[in-house]
Design a protein around this motif. Sequence first.
Motif, PDB file in Angstrom:
ATOM      1  N   UNK A   1      40.561  43.501  37.528  1.00  0.00           N
ATOM      2  CA  UNK A   1      41.226  44.691  38.005  1.00  0.00           C
ATOM      3  C   UNK A   1      41.298  44.646  39.514  1.00  0.00           C
ATOM      4  N   UNK A   2      42.376  45.112  40.034  1.00  0.00           N
ATOM      5  CA  UNK A   2      42.515  45.205  41.473  1.00  0.00           C
ATOM      6  C   UNK A   2      41.711  46.419  41.900  1.00  0.00           C
ATOM      7  N   UNK A   3      40.691  46.221  42.725  1.00  0.00           N
ATOM      8  CA  UNK A   3      39.939  47.368  43.213  1.00  0.00           C
ATOM      9  C   UNK A   3      40.128  47.479  44.704  1.00  0.00           C
ATOM     10  N   UNK A   4      40.185  48.673  45.186  1.00  0.00           N
ATOM     11  CA  UNK A   4      40.444  48.917  46.592  1.00  0.00           C
ATOM     12  C   UNK A   4      39.250  49.627  47.222  1.00  0.00           C
ATOM     13  N   UNK A   5      38.236  48.873  47.597  1.00  0.00           N
ATOM     14  CA  UNK A   5      37.106  49.541  48.230  1.00  0.00           C
ATOM     15  C   UNK A   5      37.573  50.251  49.490  1.00  0.00           C
ATOM     16  N   UNK A   9      43.568  47.757  51.297  1.00  0.00           N
ATOM     17  CA  UNK A   9      44.257  46.787  50.440  1.00  0.00           C
ATOM     18  C   UNK A   9      43.849  45.352  50.766  1.00  0.00           C
ATOM     19  N   UNK A  10      43.408  45.078  51.978  1.00  0.00           N
ATOM     20  CA  UNK A  10      43.019  43.722  52.333  1.00  0.00           C
ATOM     21  C   UNK A  10      41.694  43.314  51.712  1.00  0.00           C
ATOM     22  N   UNK A  11      40.982  44.235  51.113  1.00  0.00           N
ATOM     23  CA  UNK A  11      39.717  43.924  50.454  1.00  0.00           C
ATOM     24  C   UNK A  11      39.859  43.922  48.938  1.00  0.00           C
ATOM     25  N   UNK A  12      41.051  43.599  48.440  1.00  0.00           N
ATOM     26  CA  UNK A  12      41.304  43.597  46.993  1.00  0.00           C
ATOM     27  C   UNK A  12      40.376  42.601  46.313  1.00  0.00           C
ATOM     28  N   UNK A  13      39.830  43.005  45.173  1.00  0.00           N
ATOM     29  CA  UNK A  13      39.032  42.099  44.346  1.00  0.00           C
ATOM     30  C   UNK A  13      39.553  42.229  42.914  1.00  0.00           C
ATOM     31  N   UNK A  14      39.546  41.157  42.183  1.00  0.00           N
ATOM     32  CA  UNK A  14      39.965  41.193  40.790  1.00  0.00           C
ATOM     33  C   UNK A  14      38.708  41.211  39.931  1.00  0.00           C
ATOM     34  N   UNK A  15      38.620  42.164  38.990  1.00  0.00           N
ATOM     35  CA  UNK A  15      37.398  42.285  38.201  1.00  0.00           C
ATOM     36  C   UNK A  15      37.685  42.530  36.722  1.00  0.00           C
ATOM     37  N   UNK A  16      38.538  41.789  36.094  1.00  0.00           N
ATOM     38  CA  UNK A  16      38.666  41.836  34.647  1.00  0.00           C
ATOM     39  C   UNK A  16      39.565  42.900  34.056  1.00  0.00           C
ATOM     40  N   UNK A  17      39.586  44.115  34.568  1.00  0.00           N
ATOM     41  CA  UNK A  17      40.502  45.119  34.039  1.00  0.00           C
ATOM     42  C   UNK A  17      41.539  45.410  35.102  1.00  0.00           C
ATOM     43  N   UNK A  18      42.584  46.102  34.745  1.00  0.00           N
ATOM     44  CA  UNK A  18      43.689  46.265  35.689  1.00  0.00           C
ATOM     45  C   UNK A  18      43.986  47.720  35.968  1.00  0.00           C
ATOM     46  N   UNK A  19      44.554  47.939  37.110  1.00  0.00           N
ATOM     47  CA  UNK A  19      45.000  49.270  37.486  1.00  0.00           C
ATOM     48  C   UNK A  19      46.424  49.156  37.988  1.00  0.00           C
ATOM     49  N   UNK A  20      47.318  49.809  37.294  1.00  0.00           N
ATOM     50  CA  UNK A  20      48.723  49.763  37.691  1.00  0.00           C
ATOM     51  C   UNK A  20      48.914  50.358  39.078  1.00  0.00           C
ATOM     52  N   UNK A  21      48.180  51.397  39.394  1.00  0.00           N
ATOM     53  CA  UNK A  21      48.300  52.031  40.715  1.00  0.00           C
ATOM     54  C   UNK A  21      47.932  51.047  41.812  1.00  0.00           C
ATOM     55  N   UNK A  66      41.598  36.123  39.676  1.00  0.00           N
ATOM     56  CA  UNK A  66      41.499  36.052  41.128  1.00  0.00           C
ATOM     57  C   UNK A  66      40.301  36.854  41.618  1.00  0.00           C
ATOM     58  N   UNK A  67      39.648  36.322  42.643  1.00  0.00           N
ATOM     59  CA  UNK A  67      38.437  36.975  43.136  1.00  0.00           C
ATOM     60  C   UNK A  67      38.570  37.493  44.560  1.00  0.00           C
ATOM     61  N   UNK A  68      39.645  37.123  45.270  1.00  0.00           N
ATOM     62  CA  UNK A  68      39.775  37.582  46.653  1.00  0.00           C
ATOM     63  C   UNK A  68      41.237  37.658  47.050  1.00  0.00           C
ATOM     64  N   UNK A  69      41.485  38.375  48.120  1.00  0.00           N
ATOM     65  CA  UNK A  69      42.844  38.491  48.643  1.00  0.00           C
ATOM     66  C   UNK A  69      43.343  37.140  49.135  1.00  0.00           C
ATOM     67  N   UNK A  70      42.455  36.307  49.626  1.00  0.00           N
ATOM     68  CA  UNK A  70      42.845  34.974  50.104  1.00  0.00           C
ATOM     69  C   UNK A  70      43.373  34.146  48.929  1.00  0.00           C
ATOM     70  N   UNK A  71      42.692  34.189  47.804  1.00  0.00           N
ATOM     71  CA  UNK A  71      43.134  33.457  46.614  1.00  0.00           C
ATOM     72  C   UNK A  71      44.467  34.003  46.111  1.00  0.00           C
ATOM     73  N   UNK A  72      44.615  35.317  46.180  1.00  0.00           N
ATOM     74  CA  UNK A  72      45.859  35.946  45.720  1.00  0.00           C
ATOM     75  C   UNK A  72      47.025  35.516  46.607  1.00  0.00           C
ATOM     76  N   UNK A  73      46.826  35.607  47.922  1.00  0.00           N
ATOM     77  CA  UNK A  73      47.898  35.207  48.833  1.00  0.00           C
ATOM     78  C   UNK A  73      48.223  33.728  48.685  1.00  0.00           C
TER      79      UNK A  73
END
Length: 187
Positions: A1-5, A9-21, A66-73
Amino acid sequence: MVTLPNNNIDNIRMQGTSSKTEFDIFFKKYYTLFLSFACRYHLGTEEARDIVQDVFIAFWEQHEHFTSIIAIKAFFYRSIANRCLDYLKHEDVKNRYAESQLETMQSEEFIQENIIREEVSFIVRKKIKLLTPREQEVIILSLQNKSNQEIADMLSLSVPTVKSHKMHAYARLRTELEELRFLLLIL
Protein backbone atom coordinates in the motif's frame (compact mmCIF):
# COMPACT_ATOMS: atom_id res chain seq x y z
CA MET A 1 0.00 0.00 0.00
CA VAL A 2 1.16 3.48 -0.70
CA THR A 3 1.49 5.15 2.68
CA LEU A 4 2.12 8.82 3.16
CA PRO A 5 3.79 9.42 6.48
CA ASN A 6 3.10 12.99 7.53
CA ASN A 7 1.41 13.55 4.12
CA ASN A 8 4.82 13.77 2.42
CA ILE A 9 4.54 12.11 -0.99
CA ASP A 10 8.33 11.77 -1.23
CA ASN A 11 8.28 9.31 1.66
CA ILE A 12 5.96 6.82 -0.08
CA ARG A 13 6.34 3.22 1.07
CA MET A 14 4.63 0.17 -0.38
CA GLN A 15 3.25 -2.21 2.25
CA GLY A 16 1.08 -4.93 0.72
CA THR A 17 -2.34 -3.25 0.62
CA SER A 18 -3.37 -0.35 -1.56
CA SER A 19 -5.01 2.99 -1.20
CA LYS A 20 -6.58 4.56 -4.24
CA THR A 21 -6.36 8.00 -2.63
CA GLU A 22 -2.61 7.65 -2.12
CA PHE A 23 -2.22 6.42 -5.67
CA ASP A 24 -4.22 9.41 -6.95
CA ILE A 25 -1.96 11.79 -5.03
CA PHE A 26 1.11 10.06 -6.47
CA PHE A 27 -0.37 10.21 -9.98
CA LYS A 28 -1.15 13.92 -9.73
CA LYS A 29 2.31 14.76 -8.42
CA TYR A 30 4.37 12.72 -10.88
CA TYR A 31 2.30 12.37 -14.06
CA THR A 32 3.59 15.61 -15.61
CA LEU A 33 7.19 14.75 -14.72
CA PHE A 34 6.94 11.31 -16.34
CA LEU A 35 5.09 12.72 -19.36
CA SER A 36 7.83 15.29 -19.86
CA PHE A 37 10.41 12.51 -19.67
CA ALA A 38 8.54 10.46 -22.31
CA CYS A 39 8.27 13.50 -24.62
CA ARG A 40 12.07 13.78 -24.65
CA TYR A 41 12.02 10.71 -26.91
CA HIS A 42 10.44 12.86 -29.64
CA LEU A 43 7.10 11.10 -29.49
CA GLY A 44 3.80 12.73 -30.24
CA THR A 45 1.92 13.94 -27.18
CA GLU A 46 -0.74 11.22 -27.51
CA GLU A 47 1.83 8.45 -27.80
CA ALA A 48 3.73 9.78 -24.78
CA ARG A 49 0.50 10.00 -22.75
CA ASP A 50 -0.43 6.43 -23.69
CA ILE A 51 2.97 5.14 -22.64
CA VAL A 52 2.96 6.95 -19.29
CA GLN A 53 -0.58 5.80 -18.55
CA ASP A 54 0.39 2.21 -19.42
CA VAL A 55 3.30 2.41 -17.00
CA PHE A 56 1.02 3.76 -14.26
CA ILE A 57 -1.25 0.77 -14.84
CA ALA A 58 1.70 -1.63 -14.74
CA PHE A 59 2.85 0.02 -11.52
CA TRP A 60 -0.61 -0.26 -9.95
CA GLU A 61 -0.73 -3.97 -10.78
CA GLN A 62 2.52 -4.62 -8.91
CA HIS A 63 2.79 -1.72 -6.47
CA GLU A 64 3.09 -3.93 -3.39
CA HIS A 65 6.57 -5.04 -4.56
CA PHE A 66 8.06 -1.58 -4.13
CA THR A 67 9.63 -0.45 -0.88
CA SER A 68 10.73 3.13 -1.58
CA ILE A 69 10.11 6.16 -3.75
CA ILE A 70 13.54 5.63 -5.32
CA ALA A 71 12.55 2.14 -6.48
CA ILE A 72 9.23 3.47 -7.76
CA LYS A 73 10.84 6.29 -9.73
CA ALA A 74 13.46 3.91 -11.12
CA PHE A 75 10.66 1.60 -12.26
CA PHE A 76 8.85 4.48 -13.96
CA TYR A 77 11.90 5.92 -15.71
CA ARG A 78 13.15 2.53 -16.92
CA SER A 79 9.68 1.38 -18.01
CA ILE A 80 8.94 4.63 -19.84
CA ALA A 81 12.35 4.61 -21.53
CA ASN A 82 11.94 0.99 -22.67
CA ARG A 83 8.42 1.56 -23.97
CA CYS A 84 9.43 4.74 -25.80
CA LEU A 85 12.36 2.94 -27.44
CA ASP A 86 10.14 0.00 -28.41
CA TYR A 87 7.62 2.41 -29.90
CA LEU A 88 10.32 4.22 -31.89
CA LYS A 89 11.77 0.93 -33.17
CA HIS A 90 8.30 -0.17 -34.26
CA GLU A 91 7.76 3.16 -36.03
CA ASP A 92 11.14 2.78 -37.75
CA VAL A 93 10.16 -0.66 -39.05
CA LYS A 94 6.81 0.71 -40.26
CA ASN A 95 8.54 3.61 -42.02
CA ARG A 96 11.07 1.35 -43.74
CA TYR A 97 8.24 -0.92 -44.88
CA ALA A 98 6.27 2.08 -46.17
CA GLU A 99 9.33 3.29 -48.09
CA SER A 100 9.83 -0.12 -49.69
CA GLN A 101 6.13 -0.25 -50.58
CA LEU A 102 6.32 3.25 -52.04
CA GLU A 103 9.03 2.15 -54.47
CA THR A 104 6.86 -0.78 -55.54
CA MET A 105 3.74 1.38 -55.85
CA GLN A 106 5.52 3.85 -58.08
CA SER A 107 6.36 1.18 -60.65
CA GLU A 108 4.41 1.18 -63.88
CA GLU A 109 3.73 -2.54 -63.49
CA PHE A 110 2.03 -2.00 -60.10
CA ILE A 111 -0.12 0.79 -61.50
CA GLN A 112 -1.20 -1.28 -64.51
CA GLU A 113 -1.97 -4.36 -62.38
CA ASN A 114 -4.18 -2.33 -60.10
CA ILE A 115 -5.98 -0.63 -62.97
CA ILE A 116 -6.75 -4.04 -64.44
CA ARG A 117 -7.88 -5.40 -61.05
CA GLU A 118 -10.21 -2.46 -60.47
CA GLU A 119 -11.66 -2.62 -63.99
CA VAL A 120 -12.20 -6.38 -63.77
CA SER A 121 -13.76 -6.02 -60.33
CA PHE A 122 -16.06 -3.29 -61.64
CA ILE A 123 -17.17 -5.44 -64.59
CA VAL A 124 -17.75 -8.50 -62.39
CA ARG A 125 -19.82 -6.49 -59.88
CA LYS A 126 -21.85 -5.06 -62.76
CA LYS A 127 -22.53 -8.57 -64.11
CA ILE A 128 -23.46 -9.89 -60.66
CA LYS A 129 -26.16 -7.20 -60.51
CA LEU A 130 -27.78 -8.85 -63.55
CA LEU A 131 -28.44 -12.02 -61.52
CA THR A 132 -31.63 -12.60 -59.57
CA PRO A 133 -31.60 -11.05 -56.09
CA ARG A 134 -31.22 -14.48 -54.43
CA GLU A 135 -28.39 -15.48 -56.79
CA GLN A 136 -26.68 -12.19 -56.01
CA GLU A 137 -26.87 -12.89 -52.27
CA VAL A 138 -25.53 -16.41 -52.70
CA ILE A 139 -22.67 -15.35 -54.99
CA ILE A 140 -21.64 -12.43 -52.80
CA LEU A 141 -21.55 -14.66 -49.73
CA SER A 142 -19.68 -17.30 -51.70
CA LEU A 143 -17.10 -14.70 -52.75
CA GLN A 144 -16.67 -13.91 -49.04
CA ASN A 145 -15.51 -17.54 -48.61
CA LYS A 146 -18.69 -18.66 -46.87
CA SER A 147 -19.40 -22.37 -47.11
CA ASN A 148 -22.62 -23.68 -48.64
CA GLN A 149 -23.84 -24.57 -45.14
CA GLU A 150 -23.08 -21.07 -43.82
CA ILE A 151 -24.87 -19.48 -46.78
CA ALA A 152 -27.84 -21.78 -46.28
CA ASP A 153 -28.03 -20.87 -42.58
CA MET A 154 -27.69 -17.15 -43.25
CA LEU A 155 -30.35 -17.09 -45.96
CA SER A 156 -32.65 -19.72 -44.44
CA LEU A 157 -32.22 -22.02 -47.43
CA SER A 158 -31.34 -25.67 -47.82
CA VAL A 159 -27.82 -26.57 -48.93
CA PRO A 160 -29.09 -28.09 -52.23
CA THR A 161 -30.92 -24.81 -52.94
CA VAL A 162 -27.71 -22.85 -52.32
CA LYS A 163 -25.82 -25.17 -54.67
CA SER A 164 -28.51 -24.74 -57.31
CA HIS A 165 -28.37 -20.92 -57.05
CA LYS A 166 -24.58 -21.01 -57.29
CA MET A 167 -24.66 -23.32 -60.31
CA HIS A 168 -27.13 -21.10 -62.18
CA ALA A 169 -25.33 -17.90 -61.19
CA TYR A 170 -21.90 -19.17 -62.21
CA ALA A 171 -23.27 -20.44 -65.54
CA ARG A 172 -24.75 -16.99 -66.28
CA LEU A 173 -21.59 -15.21 -65.15
CA ARG A 174 -19.40 -17.45 -67.34
CA THR A 175 -21.50 -16.47 -70.35
CA GLU A 176 -21.58 -12.79 -69.42
CA LEU A 177 -17.86 -12.64 -68.67
CA GLU A 178 -16.62 -14.65 -71.66
CA GLU A 179 -15.30 -11.52 -73.36
CA LEU A 180 -13.39 -10.65 -70.22
CA ARG A 181 -11.65 -14.03 -70.18
CA PHE A 182 -10.27 -13.42 -73.67
CA LEU A 183 -9.19 -9.92 -72.76
CA LEU A 184 -7.32 -11.19 -69.69
CA LEU A 185 -5.62 -13.89 -71.78
CA ILE A 186 -4.33 -11.23 -74.16
CA LEU A 187 -2.91 -9.18 -71.30
